[in-house]
Scaffold this active site. Sequence first.
Site, PDB file in Angstrom:
ATOM      1  N   GLY A   1     -35.677 -24.168  23.447  1.00 37.34           N
ATOM      2  CA  GLY A   1     -34.949 -23.167  24.226  1.00 37.34           C
ATOM      3  C   GLY A   1     -35.707 -22.812  25.491  1.00 37.34           C
ATOM      4  O   GLY A   1     -36.374 -21.769  25.545  1.00 37.34           O
ATOM      5  N   TYR A   2     -35.633 -23.663  26.491  1.00 31.27           N
ATOM      6  CA  TYR A   2     -36.332 -23.430  27.755  1.00 31.27           C
ATOM      7  C   TYR A   2     -35.338 -23.096  28.876  1.00 31.27           C
ATOM      8  O   TYR A   2     -35.300 -21.992  29.378  1.00 31.27           O
ATOM      9  CB  TYR A   2     -37.165 -24.664  28.141  1.00 31.27           C
ATOM     10  CG  TYR A   2     -38.538 -24.740  27.503  1.00 31.27           C
ATOM     11  CD1 TYR A   2     -38.854 -24.013  26.352  1.00 31.27           C
ATOM     12  CD2 TYR A   2     -39.519 -25.564  28.031  1.00 31.27           C
ATOM     13  CE1 TYR A   2     -40.116 -24.103  25.770  1.00 31.27           C
ATOM     14  CE2 TYR A   2     -40.785 -25.649  27.451  1.00 31.27           C
ATOM     15  CZ  TYR A   2     -41.074 -24.912  26.327  1.00 31.27           C
ATOM     16  OH  TYR A   2     -42.321 -24.996  25.763  1.00 31.27           O
ATOM     17  N   SER A   3     -34.557 -24.079  29.287  1.00 31.34           N
ATOM     18  CA  SER A   3     -33.691 -23.923  30.460  1.00 31.34           C
ATOM     19  C   SER A   3     -32.651 -22.818  30.269  1.00 31.34           C
ATOM     20  O   SER A   3     -32.178 -22.564  29.151  1.00 31.34           O
ATOM     21  CB  SER A   3     -32.973 -25.237  30.769  1.00 31.34           C
ATOM     22  OG  SER A   3     -33.887 -26.248  31.138  1.00 31.34           O
TER      23      SER A   3
ATOM     24  N   GLU B   1     -46.406 -34.140  26.905  1.00 32.13           N
ATOM     25  CA  GLU B   1     -45.113 -34.815  26.933  1.00 32.13           C
ATOM     26  C   GLU B   1     -45.060 -35.879  28.019  1.00 32.13           C
ATOM     27  O   GLU B   1     -44.340 -36.862  27.903  1.00 32.13           O
ATOM     28  CB  GLU B   1     -44.004 -33.775  27.176  1.00 32.13           C
ATOM     29  CG  GLU B   1     -42.601 -34.354  27.246  1.00 32.13           C
ATOM     30  CD  GLU B   1     -41.573 -33.317  27.662  1.00 32.13           C
ATOM     31  OE1 GLU B   1     -40.384 -33.650  27.654  1.00 32.13           O
ATOM     32  OE2 GLU B   1     -41.960 -32.186  28.008  1.00 32.13           O
TER      33      GLU B   1
ATOM     34  N   GLU C   1     -36.701 -35.412  41.374  1.00 34.77           N
ATOM     35  CA  GLU C   1     -37.192 -34.621  42.504  1.00 34.77           C
ATOM     36  C   GLU C   1     -38.475 -33.875  42.137  1.00 34.77           C
ATOM     37  O   GLU C   1     -39.430 -33.806  42.929  1.00 34.77           O
ATOM     38  CB  GLU C   1     -36.111 -33.628  42.959  1.00 34.77           C
ATOM     39  CG  GLU C   1     -34.897 -34.260  43.621  1.00 34.77           C
ATOM     40  CD  GLU C   1     -33.939 -34.897  42.637  1.00 34.77           C
ATOM     41  OE1 GLU C   1     -33.038 -35.628  43.076  1.00 34.77           O
ATOM     42  OE2 GLU C   1     -34.091 -34.682  41.415  1.00 34.77           O
TER      43      GLU C   1
ATOM     44  N   SER D   1     -30.788 -29.490  23.631  1.00 34.25           N
ATOM     45  CA  SER D   1     -30.479 -30.697  22.857  1.00 34.25           C
ATOM     46  C   SER D   1     -30.657 -30.446  21.364  1.00 34.25           C
ATOM     47  O   SER D   1     -31.642 -29.837  20.940  1.00 34.25           O
ATOM     48  CB  SER D   1     -31.389 -31.847  23.293  1.00 34.25           C
ATOM     49  OG  SER D   1     -31.221 -32.135  24.661  1.00 34.25           O
TER      50      SER D   1
END
Length: 399
Positions: A128-130, A245, A386, A162
Amino acid sequence: MTTPTQTDPYAAFREELRQFAAEQCPEELKRFVRSNQKITRNEYRVWQEKLFARGWAAPNWPVAHGGTGWDLQQRYLFEEITAQADCPPQYHHGLGHIGPVILHFGTEAQKARFLPRILDGSEWWCQGYSEPGAGSDLASLKTSARRDGDHYVLNGQKIWTSHAQEADMMYTLVRTSNEGRKQAGISLLLVPMNTPGIEVRPIPTIDHWHHVNEVFLNDVRVPCENLVGAEGEGWKCAKFLLDRERLSPATVPRLARLAEQVEELLTARRDANAASAASPSFHVLLERLYLAQAGVKGAREMLLSAIQEEMQGTLAASKSSALKLYCSELSQQIIGIAFDIAGPAHAARLVAATGVDAQQDADLQRELVHTYLFYRSRTIAGGTSEVQKNVIARDLFGA
């Protein structure tokens, strides 16, 4: 006379891996992986249980906590040989992400509670990040965690989560303070997904696979004992996770196996239609495949070089970001060739039909087309291209 073991110190280890992959990974599971279908918790679980029984559940963990203690070279060989044998990858959120964070920052109680269930595959995690307004600029997250006695009360929204639909736990960054720098007010909490107040909504994607979700948190009460590290240290935990990661030994071997599948597809087309094989369009496809295969070899050498540098403690962030950037773009190139081979005949059948035999060539081609749509996200997920370019530029030219 020099023996193979003397020339290759990993020769016996390679053979052990090959034998294990051949004997222990079920053929039905290999067929599933070979057909490029969406791997779900069920497929991950079957393989994880086999690895757990062998003592190989966590290639990247120390032996004291149930890991193998393998070095990065051994981990790469494990990924290379299992990918070649069409074994599934391991589910990364528990083993590769939150597991190492708990090992480094967690309490003894947290280690005892969560690590064994990650190892045996009985408990599954999502990240649960974004948030809708905090993606690449993650420090701008707004999901709040207010202290109320021995609980935190969470309110907010996470997005692009996800596997939230099949996870038992979510490790999530929350805002526990608005004082000072925005990074300083972030904490990391471990949240059971069956907690009242959590709602998971699927996000439809172009590939028609269910893998990303919105997660809404409405007065969700989480015990304070589920705080990892000190309050306000969530950003430190997040950076620790991302540092580990960024260098994944699994990426290149999976790309190499995909390139082999595409070559098999193109060879089958040539053998089935001699006239088609003589056409200019076929030779264009062949040239693109040769270039992609050369790219895979280059990526492999780059990864092996990065592994050596990581083992020596000299790996620069720019090299890891360059590898991630290159592999993301290369994966899209490879699957794009498959799309151009199989697409015209299968573009109308992107979603697998019930009861279809995944061994049939037609179904393999359909799933490769399906995978093409999924791979559009490769240059976004795990850090956009980016962002990777910015990391490279800062490392090379200074911020």
